[in-house]
Design a protein around this motif. Structure first.
Motif: not given
Lengths: 380, 398
Positions: B194-200, B215-216
């Motif tokens: 889903t757009p807006g999710i970042t995995v670091r 991050f959401f």
């Protein structure tokens, strides 16, 4: 009785502390560690310019004439900064062996450079089968003409990857575990037949294994009396233990400070976690371990330059045993007190924790020194 | 008192052994036994084999494709699979979110997600911990606000194990800020694409990338992805944690690690003799082996009680503490056994395909890293301090 450093010693330690503060940061250390050299050449130069690499050497050879106490002060600050320069290997061990056992010509040739930092030394005293026992030597030295031919392998030579000269032990006679028959040789890094397998260490430094394949050296490469190096090595390893104790105390100080700070600022269940008794008591135990370690470090430094005796042996074995145990306790309990954050690469605590565990793997772990102490106990 | 397996249980053990002899890929077992890195593909390959055998979902009812094993059978599987070098199952889908969906999800969710877990189509990860919510999980702040047919999710999760491989995450989110912390939490299933999710990535002290931050930012999640009722997520979360806690004692893993340690100590030399013949070191091994023996029986006592219809309670917390301490001790000894060679970090030797000379022992390279990595055992799954709180509250009434 006064356990404090005198004014000069305090000034020395302050000098190192200022230098470390100015040159080292956690981020910079990671950069130094990842570079080809594996540490900061600039920092190393400054150690030389400020006379810090000259601390233990006699004044007539360009040194500062420092004792184990001065060396330990330097090492404590290097420990606080988690510095990865090969000070222990080049100055305390390599330079120290030459200073202790070398003839005038060898001292003349090498010590000036080591004391100024322009020359780097490292020591190959361990082997794959030796398991901390420095008398366990299989590397052979055979007489050939005026000199010797060396064959064998030396293990985990920290700083060996960038050393100009390597001090290696090799057996001229006797069986693998005999004290008698061990010699020390000065081998130039570019010697034919010398191969190095370089690797990073898990605590951020660099080292190598040395492979000696028919390395030919001249008679002038023999350091000290032929076949009689065991005592020299044991004595210098004792000085290195005292120095390493100093480093360990520096590392532990910061590890304890970081943990205490975290207990005060980290909040869970609406309060700083330092309000929980289980963590308070753990922190107290960590501090007690640090103080035990500090006491033994002071004791170790006080005997580092004394003539060899069973008393000196006992104290140094005891100190390294305590340092090993305290270090592991502070490392493990500090990680536990931090929780997950204590295990991340990005936060400096984990790097202090790793160094503490690896100090236990240098110059004999707590088990090794417990056994050594127990042996000496029977003898007394 | 009878501490023996029944004839049926012994037959089951033979069946397990025959299956593992035949189906466990040798390269995967070698990686597991040598503490090497497993790839996503390794996990997926093994999961497929298990699924085909029908032995993947041991916590599920048969109607959803699970296998109905008794607690003793599960124990036998655990023992044998650790002994053989079976990869640790990635629990987030099959053993964590699935039981929650089965118990609290609606029919549509069951139909949609369970088959995809069985087939390996979905790789789940867990969105529980947050930077400010670790042991105090209920203080989580990731916010989900209902807007029409969607929740808009904003916040951050952390310690997300293998999130870099996942396409789905189950999350605890705050849907109500007006009530007590535990009462305003909901359980959401979120598509990682889903757009807006970042995995670091979070790199751990051993240099590994195992955990992540997620991050959401204004992430739109369809309301049908809510499990159960809004604001009732804490109940589901606790239910899931009981599943997480079983097996955290890692008795089978400790047995395998102990075997590995003994082999290592037989190869390494001290004073010209195998290290395992050294009095001090062999006593250290003996002590941990004895501790493990006791813990293994404690584990069996819990299993037998569950087999007899009991419910595992705070005893599993005691066992988690003991079991993790034992495994950490074994890792400590393995690191000690290689002496100075604990210091080099020879990363290339972690690769099973490595064909150069090993610096010391072929199994030495991962040992120090593994010792450091497994400091996590006493931290995750509810830190050992939290487990002791549970025991003192639930058993001792303190």
């Amino acid at each position: 009785m006064d356990f404090r450093l005198n004014e000069e010693q305090q000034m020395l330690q302050d000098t190192v502390a200022r230098l470390v503060r100015g040159e080292y940061s956690f981020e910079k250390r990671l950069e130094f560690s990842e570079s080809d050299l594996g540490f900061s050449e600039h920092f190393w130069k400054q150690l030389g310019e400020l006379g810090l690499t000259a601390v233990p050497f006699p004044e007539e050879l360009g040194g500062f004439g420092g004792t184990g106490v001065e060396v330990q002060s330097v090492m404590t600050e290097l420990g606080r900064g988690l510095c990865i320069e090969p000070y222990l290997q080049s100055v305390v061990l390599g330079g120290g062996l030459i200073s202790q056992a070398g003839n005038d010509q060898q001292k003349e040739q090498w010590l000036g450079g080591i004391a100024s930092g322009e020359t780097r030394a490292a020591v190959g005293l361990q082997e794959p089968q030796s398991f901390y026992d420095l008398n366990n030597v299989e590397t052979r030295a055979e007489k050939s003409g005026d000199g010797y031919v060396l064959n064998g392998r030396k293990s985990v030579v920290i700083g060996g990857h960038c050393a100009d000269v390597l001090v290696v032990s090799a057996r001229i006679g006797g069986d693998t575990q005999d004290a008698d028959g061990i010699s020390l040789f000065l081998v130039r890094a570019d010697a034919e037949g010398l191969e190095r397998r370089t690797y990073p260490t898990i605590d951020g430094a660099k080292g190598c294994d040395l492979f000696l394949n028919n390395v030919t050296v001249g008679a002038d490469a023999l350091l000290g009396a032929e076949g009689k190096a065991a005592e020299v090595i044991e004595y210098q390893a004792g000085r290195a233990i005292a120095a390493l104790c100093g480093e360990a105390v520096g590392v532990m100080e910061v590890a304890c400070d970081l943990t205490l700070e975290y207990l005060k600022q980290r909040k869970q269940f609406g309060v700083p976690i330092g309000r929980f008794q289980v963590l308070q008591h753990r922190m107290v135990d960590m501090m007690s371990e640090l103080e035990q370690a500090r006491s033994m470090a002071i004791l170790a430094a006080s005997v580092a330059d004394e003539p060899q005796s069973d008393e000196r042996r006992r104290i140094l074995a005891a100190a390294k045993n305590v340092i090993g145990r305290s270090g592991q306790f502070i490392s493990e309990q500090g990680i536990q007190s931090h929780g997950g954050i204590g295990m991340t690469w990005e936060y400096n605590f984990a790097h202090y924790a790793k160094r503490l565990i690896m100090i236990n793997h240098q110059l004999g772990d707590d088990d090794f020194h417990l056994e050594r102490y127990a042996t000496l106990l029977q003898a007394s | 008192m009878n501490m023996n397996y029944t004839a049926e249980e012994l037959a089951f053990r033979d069946e397990v052994r025959a299956f593992l002899d035949k189906k466990l890929p040798a390269d995967i077992a070698a990686k597991v036994k040598g503490f090497r890195r497993l790839s996503k593909e390794d996990h997926q390959r093994w999961q497929k084999i298990l699924s085909e055998q029908g032995w993947y979902a041991t916590h599920w009812p048969e109607e959803y494709g699970g296998v109905k094993w008794t607690p003793v059978q599960k124990h036998i599987w655990d023992e044998e699979s650790c002994r053989y070098g079976v990869p640790r199952s990635i629990p987030f889908g099959v053993n964590m979110v699935a039981p929650v969906i089965i118990k609290f999800g609606n029919e549509e969710q069951k139909q949609r997600y369970l088959p995809r877990i069985l087939s390996g189509e979905d790789w789940w990860c867990q969105g529980y911990s947050e930077p400010g919510a670790g042991s105090d999980l209920a203080s989580l702040k990731t916010r989900a606000v209902r807007e029409g047919d969607h929740y808009i999710v904003n916040g951050q999760k952390t310690w997300t194990t293998l999130g870099q491989h996942a396409n789905m995450i189950f999350c605890l989110v705050r849907t109500n800020t007006e009530v007590k912390a535990q009462e305003g939490i909901s359980f959401l299933l979120i598509d990682m694409n889903t757009p807006g999710i970042t995995v670091r990535p979070i790199i751990t002290l051993d240099g590994e990338h195992e955990v992540n931050e997620v991050f959401f930012e204004d992430v739109k999640v369809p309301v049908e992805n809510l499990v159960g009722e809004e604001d009732k997520g804490w109940t589901y979360a606790k239910y899931l944690l009981t599943y997480e806690r079983t097996g955290l004692a890692g008795i089978g893993l400790s047995k395998a690690a102990l075997q590995h340690l003994k082999e290592l100590a037989s190869r390494r030399l001290k004073n010209g003799k195998p290290l395992i013949e050294d009095t001090a070191f062999s006593q250290r091994i003996a002590k941990v082996e004895i501790d493990l023996m006791a813990a293994a029986i404690s584990n069996l006592r819990i299993i037998a009680s569950v087999e007899g219809g009991g419910v595992p309670g705070a005893e599993s917390s005691m066992l988690k503490v003991r079991g993790t301490e034992i495994r950490q001790s074994i890792n400590d000894l393995a690191r000690r056994a290689i002496g100075p060679y604990a210091i080099p970090f020879v990363e290339e030797e972690l690769d099973l395909d490595y064909d150069g000379d090993y610096l010391s022992d072929e199994n030495a390279a991962p040992l120090a890293a593994q010792y450091f990595n497994n400091r996590k055992l006493s931290i995750f799954g509810g830190s050992n301090e939290i487990q002791k709180n549970i025991v003192s509250k639930m058993i001792l009434g303190l």
